[in-house]
Design a protein around this motif. Structure first.
Motif, mmCIF file in Angstrom:
data_model
loop_
_atom_site.group_PDB
_atom_site.id
_atom_site.type_symbol
_atom_site.label_atom_id
_atom_site.label_comp_id
_atom_site.label_asym_id
_atom_site.label_seq_id
_atom_site.Cartn_x
_atom_site.Cartn_y
_atom_site.Cartn_z
ATOM 1 N N MET A 128 0.845 -1.188 0.000
ATOM 2 C CA MET A 128 0.000 0.000 0.000
ATOM 3 C C MET A 128 0.886 1.245 0.000
ATOM 4 O O MET A 128 1.836 1.324 0.760
ATOM 5 N N PRO A 129 0.554 2.208 -0.845
ATOM 6 C CA PRO A 129 1.340 3.443 -0.866
ATOM 7 C C PRO A 129 1.119 4.269 0.400
ATOM 8 O O PRO A 129 0.081 4.161 1.062
ATOM 9 N N GLN A 130 2.109 5.088 0.713
ATOM 10 C CA GLN A 130 2.027 6.013 1.836
ATOM 11 C C GLN A 130 1.560 7.372 1.315
ATOM 12 O O GLN A 130 1.675 7.664 0.120
ATOM 13 N N ALA A 131 1.105 8.234 2.216
ATOM 14 C CA ALA A 131 0.558 9.536 1.840
ATOM 15 C C ALA A 131 1.560 10.399 1.077
ATOM 16 O O ALA A 131 1.181 11.187 0.229
ATOM 17 N N HIS A 136 5.202 5.924 -7.046
ATOM 18 C CA HIS A 136 4.682 4.661 -6.530
ATOM 19 C C HIS A 136 3.655 4.117 -7.520
ATOM 20 O O HIS A 136 3.717 2.963 -7.922
ATOM 21 N N THR A 137 2.718 4.985 -7.915
ATOM 22 C CA THR A 137 1.610 4.548 -8.767
ATOM 23 C C THR A 137 1.425 5.498 -9.941
ATOM 24 O O THR A 137 1.430 6.707 -9.770
ATOM 25 N N LEU A 138 1.250 4.914 -11.117
ATOM 26 C CA LEU A 138 0.838 5.631 -12.319
ATOM 27 C C LEU A 138 -0.563 5.133 -12.627
ATOM 28 O O LEU A 138 -0.756 3.945 -12.913
ATOM 29 N N THR A 139 -1.553 6.014 -12.531
ATOM 30 C CA THR A 139 -2.921 5.631 -12.854
ATOM 31 C C THR A 139 -3.267 6.210 -14.222
ATOM 32 O O THR A 139 -3.032 7.390 -14.474
ATOM 33 N N LEU A 177 10.060 5.464 -16.822
ATOM 34 C CA LEU A 177 9.654 6.089 -15.566
ATOM 35 C C LEU A 177 9.695 5.083 -14.415
ATOM 36 O O LEU A 177 9.997 5.429 -13.284
ATOM 37 N N ASN A 178 9.404 3.828 -14.737
ATOM 38 C CA ASN A 178 9.524 2.705 -13.809
ATOM 39 C C ASN A 178 8.699 2.867 -12.527
ATOM 40 O O ASN A 178 9.223 2.724 -11.419
ATOM 41 N N PRO A 179 7.386 3.132 -12.652
ATOM 42 C CA PRO A 179 6.575 3.201 -11.435
ATOM 43 C C PRO A 179 6.531 1.837 -10.757
ATOM 44 O O PRO A 179 6.730 0.808 -11.409
ATOM 45 N N GLN A 180 6.268 1.838 -9.459
ATOM 46 C CA GLN A 180 6.122 0.561 -8.771
ATOM 47 C C GLN A 180 4.875 -0.173 -9.256
ATOM 48 O O GLN A 180 4.856 -1.391 -9.312
ATOM 49 N N ARG A 181 3.838 0.612 -9.595
ATOM 50 C CA ARG A 181 2.564 0.019 -9.990
ATOM 51 C C ARG A 181 1.901 0.890 -11.044
ATOM 52 O O ARG A 181 1.981 2.110 -11.000
ATOM 53 N N ILE A 182 1.222 0.234 -11.987
ATOM 54 C CA ILE A 182 0.408 0.911 -12.998
ATOM 55 C C ILE A 182 -1.023 0.420 -12.823
ATOM 56 O O ILE A 182 -1.261 -0.789 -12.750
ATOM 57 N N LEU A 225 -10.868 4.912 -8.507
ATOM 58 C CA LEU A 225 -11.915 5.414 -7.612
ATOM 59 C C LEU A 225 -12.444 4.300 -6.708
ATOM 60 O O LEU A 225 -12.612 4.498 -5.498
ATOM 61 N N VAL A 226 -12.692 3.141 -7.274
ATOM 62 C CA VAL A 226 -13.198 2.005 -6.491
ATOM 63 C C VAL A 226 -12.128 1.527 -5.511
ATOM 64 O O VAL A 226 -12.415 1.257 -4.338
ATOM 65 N N LEU A 227 -10.892 1.431 -5.976
ATOM 66 C CA LEU A 227 -9.810 1.000 -5.091
ATOM 67 C C LEU A 227 -9.686 1.914 -3.876
ATOM 68 O O LEU A 227 -9.516 1.451 -2.749
ATOM 69 N N LEU A 228 -9.763 3.210 -4.114
ATOM 70 C CA LEU A 228 -9.665 4.168 -3.006
ATOM 71 C C LEU A 228 -10.858 4.038 -2.057
ATOM 72 O O LEU A 228 -10.663 3.948 -0.831
ATOM 73 N N ARG A 229 -12.034 4.003 -2.606
ATOM 74 C CA ARG A 229 -13.248 3.965 -1.762
ATOM 75 C C ARG A 229 -13.376 2.670 -0.956
ATOM 76 O O ARG A 229 -13.983 2.668 0.104
ATOM 77 N N THR A 230 -12.804 1.594 -1.474
ATOM 78 C CA THR A 230 -12.892 0.312 -0.768
ATOM 79 C C THR A 230 -11.612 -0.011 -0.004
ATOM 80 O O THR A 230 -11.412 -1.133 0.434
ATOM 81 N N ARG A 231 -10.741 0.984 0.116
ATOM 82 C CA ARG A 231 -9.479 0.853 0.869
ATOM 83 C C ARG A 231 -8.581 -0.266 0.339
ATOM 84 O O ARG A 231 -7.888 -0.940 1.089
ATOM 85 N N GLN A 232 -8.614 -0.455 -0.983
ATOM 86 C CA GLN A 232 -7.758 -1.451 -1.629
ATOM 87 C C GLN A 232 -6.667 -0.796 -2.458
ATOM 88 O O GLN A 232 -5.966 -1.465 -3.208
#
Length: 125
Positions: free
Chosen positions: A1-4, A63-66, A84-89, A117-124
């Motif tokens: 999980m990414p940090q703030a 950390h994340t490229l959305t 760019l080599n993000p940890q996650r796409i 949006l769903v990932l954030l709202r469901t804490r995933q």
């Protein structure tokens, strides 16, 4: 999980509030993510969030490229994304790309086909 304080990059960030990329930016901010950069060819800033035109202008590894870009437009961006080599796409609905998924996985980058949006709202997220 990414940090703030982890860097989040929104590819295809829009300044139009009804666009999903804009909603994702707002929801990331609501959930405490403050280190956000958008990528868009012409915008410079969206509601206080810095926007760059090129991946080379992103100062460090995210950390994340959305992704909020049509796969046809995405194809020429694949080398820049991999460099760019993000940890996650996160490939949001409608942005799925076999070519990007394969190139990223070959480099060891995690790829997820999901809705930010769903990932954030469901804490995933």
């Amino acid at each position: 999980m990414p940090q703030a304080n982890d860097l989040m990059v929104i590819l295809g960030l829009s300044d139009e509030p009804d666009r999903y990329s804009h909603m994702a930016m707002k929801l990331l901010q609501k959930y405490g993510y403050e280190n956000i950069i958008g990528v868009h060819p012409t915008l410079k800033e969206v509601d206080g969030v810095k926007v760059v035109a090129k991946f080379e202008d992103i100062p460090n590894r995210p950390h994340t490229l959305t992704v909020y870009v049509n796969p046809r437009r995405l194809e020429p961006m694949i080398p820049g994304i991999v460099q760019l080599n993000p940890q996650r796409i996160i490939l949001n609905p409608g942005t799925e790309s076999r070519a990007l998924t394969q190139a990223a996985q070959d480099k060891g980058i995690e790829v997820e086909e999901a809705c930010t949006l769903v990932l954030l709202r469901t804490r995933q997220f």
